[in-house]
Scaffold this active site. Sequence first.
Site: not given
Length: 940
Positions: A351, A353, A355, A388, A410
């Site tokens: 979905g 990431m 970064n 995110e 998570e």
Amino acid sequence: MAKGFFISKAVGIVCIVAAVGAVATIIALSVVYSQEKAKNNDSNLQPTKPPPVTKPPGPTTAKPSNELWDKYRLPSNLVPNHYNVTLRPRLTPDASGKYIFTGESSVEFHCAEATNLILIHSHKLTYSPVSNGLLARLTAVNNGDTVPGIESVWLQNETQYLVVQLKGDLTKGNYYILETIFEGELADDLGGFYRSEYTENGVKKVIATTQMEATDARKAFPCFDEPEMKATFDITLIHDLGTVALSNGKEIGQFEDTMGDVKVLKTKFERTERMSTYLLAFIVSEFDFIQDNSDDVLIRIFARKPAIAAGQGEYALNKTGPMLKFFEEYYNYSYPLPKSDQVGLPDFPFGAMENWGLITYRETALLYDEEYSSNSDKERIATVIAHELAHMWFSNLVTMRWWNDLWLNEGFATYGEYLGAHQAEPTWNIKDLIVLNDVHRVFAVDALASSHPLSSKEEDIQKPAQINELFDTITYSKTYLKAFAFQNTVYTDLWTHLQMAVDATGTALPQSVNNIMNTWVLQMGFPVVTINTATGDVSQKHFLLDPESVVTTPSPYNYEWIVPMRWMKTGAVQALTWLETKSAMKVTGNDWVLANIDVAGYYRVNYDQANWDKLLNALNTNHEVIPVINRAQLVDDAFNLARAKIIQTVQALETTTYLNNETAYMPWASAINNLDYFYLMFDRSEVYGPMQDYLRKQVTPLFNYYKDLTGNWADVPTGHMDQYNEVNAISLACRTDLQECQELTTTWFRDWMNTGVNKIHPNLRSTMYCNAIATGGAAEWEFAWDKFKNTSIAAEVDKLRIALACTKQAWLLNRYLEYALNPNMIRKQDAMSTIVYIANNVIGQSLAWDFVRARWSYIFSQYGSESNSFPNLINGVTERFSTEFELQQLKQFKADNAEVGFGSGTLALDQSIERTVANIKWIAENKNNVLNWFIAESKS
């Protein structure tokens, strides 16, 4: 990473602890989830033209040995400090048709212990000599320090190392620099530094982009590719004129250069903060962007030029800044970077990431189009962005030491996504949906004997495939972030800081935070709490969907938990109590008890029969006396208790009889989710007809309610969850063959086919498309396929792709299966999920199973042994299995492909066998009673 819609395995905890003053609750929510990740094995790891001095001392091997290069974990004797990496992706193929990238890298590292061996991760890279015919050069940071010579350099394929054997020892305490020159394939495998393609105005465009988590940074450049090995990075990208280069840091310089006879741009980026390699990102594209620099942080949304021109990035831009500010205040820690770029990619395995400074998304998780996107699309965008952004603190600033504590990353982000989305859209009441979207979903797998504890031992998680398998499915102590900023941590550090918060507020707990939370983290599963309201006794036991299954995983706590319990008596909320203390849950007369209010705890609840009867009576006479979340909980608990043989299945079905008077979304969603299991078990049997009759009777009032509320479907309900429940009403009404519903969907779809104007509201398109294609024939399918191939709006493409799997024509489904493995037809990122959607169709299930069995070796090699889509695929094509014949087929599939392997799908395969055994038993025990119940209730 964001969950998207790809969860297939999860372990979760919701544990509420009473608190005082500023710390009202301590919530530990942990979701370890599965997402798609396609990887390609077709690459040669051997050095390019290795000179004699780089010949390895023996053949590389995967067999156990005592050599460090045969171990999957890096030794702790070398610690990276800083990298300089220059990469040049080629966005046009070479003479052989291959896309490549070239690079140069130097890493400065500290020698913590003397050693004559350098191990650094490398995967699918080939190397060129740096000096003296060697594939690496070693120098000292301080000129006066001696440097041992290099004996040999080779690649250890199995453990993915570049091995540098030295002629002498590195000196403890000194700093060294290792330099390499390398080349890799810019493949379309969705991992490492990879290639994504799209068409714009009839012209193919190529993007070079990245996905490093969990173990693919080593595919982009040689690195110490473990989360604890944090370092700073100077990144330079060399790219074609007319393209835009992005990385984690802010651009600090760009100039034109000529390399050979080609003019290029060189873009240099600001040095990163100390970070793990899996959070690195770099992108070269022709994307456009919109930005907001009104605050201290520059926020930009990048996407395809037509998408930006159409305003599809506006919603994300408008929500990102306020969410970022919210998290800064909530975590009491400023976002440490000068920018936050969000990039929507046509091909992306997850979905999104997280970064650091350069978040990457699937287009459907970032881009919103008012004309094509539904309210669920908007919710997904809001929650994924929030997820995110929460990771910017929990994952990036503070990172787990090793993948066994992935849940630390998570868990915080999953809880944070609901907080952030609520800040962005406060009218949605989205925090309530955590129960449906996460808690109920994680219950499903954590109730299997083949589940696993939330936190594994480090030594149990070694190989890349094992790490990827962890991706299967808090209010906090604010001092935790400050104490571990830019560092790595383990879960016990969290307990220490939570205990500090408890002590500071004088919170009374029955035991320490460490003792309480370890009962949830260090043993798998969760309890079912049984309340006897006649005596007041409360007890617990390990909840298993199949009570006859054998639990082979030992528990340090004997599968007992320290359980906080919020409860009410006949509508009145009572004081929080703990399971280990004597409770006062004894009632008489018409009083009833309801425990786990708002599903704040991670456990199921059972009652004595008298209390169940009182709760069912409350539902049927005045259901609103029970909170809406608990109405959903009663349904979900009852159905799962029945599957575990704790109560009778027909008693669970009784919880649905009141639904003809229910209009709230959550109870209906809970019922539909649980009745899906009945469809899976009975849509090929004589139970199907009476079940359809009963459910049609129950849903017709809801269908008529939304018909009236919307003025015969002309308007859109105002509430967020009302919009969801309108979709439920239409979907279930059409699924149960309500004629008025089928006429509605076919009329609207046929009007679109005839006029070319799509009048179906985006909220309703998924269900309308599916039902129209299901009742139609080849003409409807071909029309939808043509729209799918010629639509550039990602949200609409997904709706059409899923709906195409709804046809009842076997020949069309077989053709669609073939399309799924053709990247020119279906994007690689969508291949496995497309097969699963076909398998969800009762006509397509056997076709998909036969297809996967016949093609497993090809799927495994082309989509990567470490692909996180495999658990979802295996579960998806086998979830309907409920006969001895299907069980034997499944076991034979496992035996036939033992040598090929199942990668990250290994656990899912074992769970599929376990689930099939349970399904066979369940049908044998329940089929007749269920059939008779549906017959009687459909006529009442």
